[in-house]
Scaffold this active site. Structure first.
Site, PDB file in Angstrom:
ATOM      1  N   HIS A 146      38.331  43.261  38.590  1.00  0.00           N
ATOM      2  CA  HIS A 146      36.935  42.704  38.600  1.00  0.00           C
ATOM      3  C   HIS A 146      36.967  41.787  39.662  1.00  0.00           C
ATOM      4  O   HIS A 146      37.671  41.414  40.364  1.00  0.00           O
ATOM      5  CB  HIS A 146      36.687  41.918  37.208  1.00  0.00           C
ATOM      6  N   CYS A 162      44.394  39.995  34.329  1.00  0.00           N
ATOM      7  CA  CYS A 162      43.515  40.997  35.441  1.00  0.00           C
ATOM      8  C   CYS A 162      44.038  40.867  36.749  1.00  0.00           C
ATOM      9  O   CYS A 162      44.483  39.784  37.265  1.00  0.00           O
ATOM     10  CB  CYS A 162      42.031  40.584  34.894  1.00  0.00           C
TER      11      CYS A 162
END
Length: 186
Positions: A146, A162
């Site tokens: 992301h 992440c």
């Protein structure tokens, strides 16, 4: 007794030396390894996958870089990333992109809520959204590639698992990676 008078040749030499002094620190700074700068390690898709019949990504947590290959490897790109804070938060192995979202909503995981009880979900498009402007969800629950609004995180171990990119880079990658993109996290 020593003669301390300045000659024209000496004055010109001193002025020339003084003009080069500001350049020395700039050159020295260029070789310093800063904490938020990735030192990319070259990757070859053949070291990770049998073929590139689909778009391929390798997220190298060691060098804090995400490597992209188009179908057939005609296009190769490298993106600086943020990576998980610790090895315990880092899931490694093979996965794929299963979902994509522009303006993703962020919801803290159960373990994040345990550690940070004051955290709350953030709507997509909010300037404080930890997922930035785009998200590509992996087949592993709660693992996402992301964007981020906090550019200080790129090049650093700063995530809870992440892989983060600059917003403009995740927007570019979002367009290049279809659902089914093969991914390896190393």
């Amino acid at each position: 007794m020593t003669d301390t008078r300045m000659t024209r040749r000496g004055l010109i030499g001193a002025a020339g030396a003084a003009l080069t002094l500001p350049l020395i620190p700039a050159r020295a700074r260029a070789t310093v390894n800063r904490n938020n700068i990735s030192s990319f390690v070259s990757q070859e898709w053949q070291d990770h996958f049998e073929n590139v019949d689909v778009v391929t990504l390798v997220a190298d947590t060691g060098s804090r870089a995400l490597h992209y290959w188009s179908v057939g490897a005609a296009d190769y790109r490298v993106y600086p990333t943020s990576v998980p804070k610790t090895d315990e938060l880092t899931k490694r192995g093979y996965t794929e992109i299963v979902r994509k979202k522009v303006g993703p909503t962020w919801t803290p995981t159960a373990s994040q809520m345990e550690r940070f009880p004051d955290w709350h979900p953030v709507e997509g498009g909010a300037p404080d959204n930890p997922l930035g402007t785009h998200a590509m969800y992996l087949s592993w629950p709660a693992y996402i590639i992301h964007g981020t609004h906090d550019t200080r995180k790129i090049g650093r171990p700063s995530s809870d698992g992440c892989i983060g990119l600059y917003n403009e880079k995740i927007a570019e990658l979002f367009e290049l990676c279809p659902i089914g993109t093969q991914v390896r996290v190393i």
